[in-house]
Design an enzyme around this catalytic site. Structure first.
Site, PDB file in Angstrom:
ATOM      1  N   TYR A  23     -57.122  45.743  24.171  1.00 45.55           N
ATOM      2  CA  TYR A  23     -57.412  46.065  25.572  1.00 45.55           C
ATOM      3  C   TYR A  23     -56.180  46.256  26.450  1.00 45.55           C
ATOM      4  O   TYR A  23     -56.316  46.641  27.609  1.00 45.55           O
ATOM      5  CB  TYR A  23     -58.321  44.977  26.173  1.00 45.55           C
ATOM      6  CG  TYR A  23     -59.670  44.904  25.488  1.00 45.55           C
ATOM      7  CD1 TYR A  23     -60.533  46.004  25.477  1.00 45.55           C
ATOM      8  CD2 TYR A  23     -60.092  43.754  24.833  1.00 45.55           C
ATOM      9  CE1 TYR A  23     -61.759  45.953  24.849  1.00 45.55           C
ATOM     10  CE2 TYR A  23     -61.326  43.687  24.193  1.00 45.55           C
ATOM     11  CZ  TYR A  23     -62.149  44.790  24.212  1.00 45.55           C
ATOM     12  OH  TYR A  23     -63.374  44.750  23.585  1.00 45.55           O
ATOM     13  N   HIS A  41     -64.437  53.096  29.025  1.00 45.64           N
ATOM     14  CA  HIS A  41     -64.094  52.005  28.097  1.00 45.64           C
ATOM     15  C   HIS A  41     -62.608  52.082  27.799  1.00 45.64           C
ATOM     16  O   HIS A  41     -62.100  53.175  27.508  1.00 45.64           O
ATOM     17  CB  HIS A  41     -64.888  52.105  26.795  1.00 45.64           C
ATOM     18  CG  HIS A  41     -66.355  52.022  27.026  1.00 45.64           C
ATOM     19  ND1 HIS A  41     -66.981  50.833  27.287  1.00 45.64           N
ATOM     20  CD2 HIS A  41     -67.306  52.978  27.095  1.00 45.64           C
ATOM     21  CE1 HIS A  41     -68.261  51.064  27.506  1.00 45.64           C
ATOM     22  NE2 HIS A  41     -68.485  52.354  27.392  1.00 45.64           N
ATOM     23  N   GLU A  59     -68.661  56.629  32.946  1.00 43.83           N
ATOM     24  CA  GLU A  59     -68.581  55.424  32.101  1.00 43.83           C
ATOM     25  C   GLU A  59     -67.176  55.361  31.498  1.00 43.83           C
ATOM     26  O   GLU A  59     -66.705  56.349  30.936  1.00 43.83           O
ATOM     27  CB  GLU A  59     -69.630  55.548  30.993  1.00 43.83           C
ATOM     28  CG  GLU A  59     -69.600  54.434  29.959  1.00 43.83           C
ATOM     29  CD  GLU A  59     -70.611  54.677  28.822  1.00 43.83           C
ATOM     30  OE1 GLU A  59     -71.381  55.668  28.874  1.00 43.83           O
ATOM     31  OE2 GLU A  59     -70.609  53.875  27.874  1.00 43.83           O
ATOM     32  N   SER A  99     -61.126  50.740  25.187  1.00 44.46           N
ATOM     33  CA  SER A  99     -60.991  51.013  23.751  1.00 44.46           C
ATOM     34  C   SER A  99     -61.899  52.185  23.372  1.00 44.46           C
ATOM     35  O   SER A  99     -62.767  52.587  24.155  1.00 44.46           O
ATOM     36  CB  SER A  99     -61.379  49.766  22.956  1.00 44.46           C
ATOM     37  OG  SER A  99     -62.747  49.454  23.180  1.00 44.46           O
ATOM     38  N   ASP A 152     -81.386  51.520  33.575  1.00 37.33           N
ATOM     39  CA  ASP A 152     -82.446  51.840  34.538  1.00 37.33           C
ATOM     40  C   ASP A 152     -81.914  51.854  35.968  1.00 37.33           C
ATOM     41  O   ASP A 152     -82.304  52.710  36.770  1.00 37.33           O
ATOM     42  CB  ASP A 152     -83.602  50.838  34.416  1.00 37.33           C
ATOM     43  CG  ASP A 152     -84.486  51.119  33.206  1.00 37.33           C
ATOM     44  OD1 ASP A 152     -84.332  52.186  32.580  1.00 37.33           O
ATOM     45  OD2 ASP A 152     -85.340  50.267  32.892  1.00 37.33           O
ATOM     46  N   ARG A 173     -64.773  51.533  16.543  1.00 32.36           N
ATOM     47  CA  ARG A 173     -64.770  50.088  16.323  1.00 32.36           C
ATOM     48  C   ARG A 173     -66.025  49.673  15.530  1.00 32.36           C
ATOM     49  O   ARG A 173     -66.597  50.496  14.843  1.00 32.36           O
ATOM     50  CB  ARG A 173     -64.659  49.371  17.672  1.00 32.36           C
ATOM     51  CG  ARG A 173     -63.345  49.709  18.383  1.00 32.36           C
ATOM     52  CD  ARG A 173     -63.202  48.970  19.683  1.00 32.36           C
ATOM     53  NE  ARG A 173     -63.193  47.521  19.481  1.00 32.36           N
ATOM     54  CZ  ARG A 173     -63.368  46.639  20.461  1.00 32.36           C
ATOM     55  NH1 ARG A 173     -63.558  47.047  21.703  1.00 32.36           N
ATOM     56  NH2 ARG A 173     -63.350  45.342  20.198  1.00 32.36           N
ATOM     57  N   ARG A 229     -70.893  48.608  18.355  1.00 29.11           N
ATOM     58  CA  ARG A 229     -70.362  49.163  19.613  1.00 29.11           C
ATOM     59  C   ARG A 229     -70.557  50.681  19.723  1.00 29.11           C
ATOM     60  O   ARG A 229     -70.202  51.280  20.730  1.00 29.11           O
ATOM     61  CB  ARG A 229     -68.864  48.860  19.746  1.00 29.11           C
ATOM     62  CG  ARG A 229     -68.541  47.398  19.870  1.00 29.11           C
ATOM     63  CD  ARG A 229     -67.059  47.177  20.122  1.00 29.11           C
ATOM     64  NE  ARG A 229     -66.671  45.851  19.714  1.00 29.11           N
ATOM     65  CZ  ARG A 229     -66.789  44.754  20.476  1.00 29.11           C
ATOM     66  NH1 ARG A 229     -67.243  44.828  21.701  1.00 29.11           N
ATOM     67  NH2 ARG A 229     -66.420  43.570  20.016  1.00 29.11           N
ATOM     68  N   ASN A 245     -67.436  50.221  33.821  1.00 31.62           N
ATOM     69  CA  ASN A 245     -67.146  49.721  32.481  1.00 31.62           C
ATOM     70  C   ASN A 245     -68.095  48.542  32.276  1.00 31.62           C
ATOM     71  O   ASN A 245     -67.805  47.433  32.732  1.00 31.62           O
ATOM     72  CB  ASN A 245     -65.692  49.286  32.343  1.00 31.62           C
ATOM     73  CG  ASN A 245     -65.396  48.820  30.920  1.00 31.62           C
ATOM     74  OD1 ASN A 245     -66.308  48.619  30.114  1.00 31.62           O
ATOM     75  ND2 ASN A 245     -64.124  48.664  30.612  1.00 31.62           N
ATOM     76  N   HIS A 302     -73.862  48.026  25.298  1.00 30.30           N
ATOM     77  CA  HIS A 302     -74.563  48.151  24.022  1.00 30.30           C
ATOM     78  C   HIS A 302     -75.919  47.464  24.026  1.00 30.30           C
ATOM     79  O   HIS A 302     -76.632  47.513  23.032  1.00 30.30           O
ATOM     80  CB  HIS A 302     -73.690  47.563  22.905  1.00 30.30           C
ATOM     81  CG  HIS A 302     -72.236  47.915  23.031  1.00 30.30           C
ATOM     82  ND1 HIS A 302     -71.796  49.215  22.931  1.00 30.30           N
ATOM     83  CD2 HIS A 302     -71.129  47.160  23.302  1.00 30.30           C
ATOM     84  CE1 HIS A 302     -70.469  49.228  23.109  1.00 30.30           C
ATOM     85  NE2 HIS A 302     -70.050  48.005  23.346  1.00 30.30           N
ATOM     86  N   ARG A 305     -56.725  38.789  27.028  1.00 29.58           N
ATOM     87  CA  ARG A 305     -57.809  38.877  26.048  1.00 29.58           C
ATOM     88  C   ARG A 305     -57.523  39.984  25.044  1.00 29.58           C
ATOM     89  O   ARG A 305     -57.382  41.144  25.452  1.00 29.58           O
ATOM     90  CB  ARG A 305     -59.068  39.231  26.845  1.00 29.58           C
ATOM     91  CG  ARG A 305     -60.244  39.642  26.031  1.00 29.58           C
ATOM     92  CD  ARG A 305     -61.268  40.400  26.875  1.00 29.58           C
ATOM     93  NE  ARG A 305     -62.445  40.655  26.071  1.00 29.58           N
ATOM     94  CZ  ARG A 305     -63.297  41.622  26.299  1.00 29.58           C
ATOM     95  NH1 ARG A 305     -63.133  42.454  27.314  1.00 29.58           N
ATOM     96  NH2 ARG A 305     -64.327  41.787  25.516  1.00 29.58           N
ATOM     97  N   PRO A 349     -68.758  41.940  31.895  1.00 36.65           N
ATOM     98  CA  PRO A 349     -68.316  40.629  31.434  1.00 36.65           C
ATOM     99  C   PRO A 349     -67.016  40.641  30.643  1.00 36.65           C
ATOM    100  O   PRO A 349     -66.756  41.558  29.865  1.00 36.65           O
ATOM    101  CB  PRO A 349     -69.468  40.153  30.545  1.00 36.65           C
ATOM    102  CG  PRO A 349     -70.245  41.372  30.207  1.00 36.65           C
ATOM    103  CD  PRO A 349     -70.073  42.301  31.368  1.00 36.65           C
ATOM    104  N   ASN A 350     -66.242  39.610  30.866  1.00 32.74           N
ATOM    105  CA  ASN A 350     -64.974  39.328  30.169  1.00 32.74           C
ATOM    106  C   ASN A 350     -63.821  40.225  30.601  1.00 32.74           C
ATOM    107  O   ASN A 350     -62.679  39.987  30.210  1.00 32.74           O
ATOM    108  CB  ASN A 350     -65.142  39.381  28.636  1.00 32.74           C
ATOM    109  CG  ASN A 350     -66.145  38.359  28.145  1.00 32.74           C
ATOM    110  OD1 ASN A 350     -65.996  37.190  28.446  1.00 32.74           O
ATOM    111  ND2 ASN A 350     -67.181  38.785  27.441  1.00 32.74           N
ATOM    112  N   ALA A 367     -69.637  44.511  27.270  1.00 32.18           N
ATOM    113  CA  ALA A 367     -70.613  44.302  26.188  1.00 32.18           C
ATOM    114  C   ALA A 367     -72.026  44.749  26.581  1.00 32.18           C
ATOM    115  O   ALA A 367     -72.829  45.104  25.707  1.00 32.18           O
ATOM    116  CB  ALA A 367     -70.615  42.840  25.772  1.00 32.18           C
TER     117      ALA A 367
HETATM  118  C1  DQA Z   1     -65.210  47.676  26.407  1.00 29.28           C
HETATM  119  C2  DQA Z   1     -65.793  47.871  24.999  1.00 29.28           C
HETATM  120  C3  DQA Z   1     -66.975  46.955  24.761  1.00 29.28           C
HETATM  121  O1  DQA Z   1     -67.504  47.149  23.443  1.00 29.28           O
HETATM  122  C4  DQA Z   1     -66.552  45.504  24.875  1.00 29.28           C
HETATM  123  O2  DQA Z   1     -67.666  44.649  24.754  1.00 29.28           O
HETATM  124  C5  DQA Z   1     -65.793  45.225  26.132  1.00 29.28           C
HETATM  125  C6  DQA Z   1     -64.871  46.214  26.662  1.00 29.28           C
HETATM  126  C7  DQA Z   1     -63.914  48.493  26.618  1.00 29.28           C
HETATM  127  O3  DQA Z   1     -63.520  48.635  27.768  1.00 29.28           O
HETATM  128  O4  DQA Z   1     -63.300  48.952  25.648  1.00 29.28           O
HETATM  129  O5  DQA Z   1     -65.869  44.121  26.676  1.00 29.28           O
HETATM  130  O6  DQA Z   1     -66.162  48.124  27.358  1.00 29.28           O
END
Ligand code: DQA
Length: 146
Positions: free
Chosen positions: A23, A100, A98, A102, A87, A107, A111, A74, A80, A18, A10-11, A77
């Site tokens: 990011y 990320h 995985e 950031s 699963d 942070r 997170r 990735n 977490h 953003r 998401p996002n 959110a």
């Molecule tokens: C993220 C880190 C997450 O904590 C956050 O909710 C994101 C992006 C990252 O790519 O740094 O949406 O996964």
């Protein structure tokens, strides 16, 4: 050709607009372009997906069981919070990386914990968009695609 599914949570569709200080300036389309180019170099077929919905992410991970040699995820959110995504990844036999953008460990404390890390074969944090490329090179090495 080996196939890698790159799944974004998401996002991440808002990248480039953003919280750019955290990011970065690249859009998700820019990141996909870079991954597709690197895929040609590494001889990996890349499918690149994004959803804001947890269930959709679970469905794509389940489908990868028959379709992909590795998953780069990735989970944003959901990293977490989502035992459902953990699963689904546990039911998947291939490689999992995985990513990320950031450095989640530097942070807010909410997170710091990642459910997905309990399954991931490799975790890459804090390298910005380059993290996806590092994950792809890891997959290529492990899968012997070169
Ligand atoms: C993220 C880190 C997450 O904590 C956050 O909710 C994101 C992006 C990252 O790519 O740094 O949406 O996964």
């Amino acid at each position: 050709m080996k196939k890698i599914l790159i799944v974004n949570g998401p996002n991440l569709n808002l990248l480039g607009t953003r919280e750019t200080a955290i990011y970065g300036e690249l859009t998700l389309a820019d990141i996909e372009n870079n991954c597709q180019k690197l895929g040609q170099e590494l001889k990996l077929e890349i499918e690149f997906l994004q959803s804001n919905y947890e269930g959709q992410l679970v469905d794509w991970i389940q489908q990868a069981r028959n379709d992909a040699d590795g998953i780069i995820i990735n989970p944003a959110a959901y990293t977490h919070t989502s035992i459902a995504i953990l699963d689904a990844l546990k039911a998947y036999d291939g490689l999992v990386a995985e990513v990320h953008l950031s450095d989640i460990k530097q942070r807010e404390s909410f997170r710091h914990h990642s459910y997905v890390s309990l399954r991931a074969d490799k975790v890459i944090c804090g390298l910005g968009a380059e993290g996806y490329e590092v994950a792809m090179r890891y997959m290529a090495e492990q899968l012997g695609s070169l």
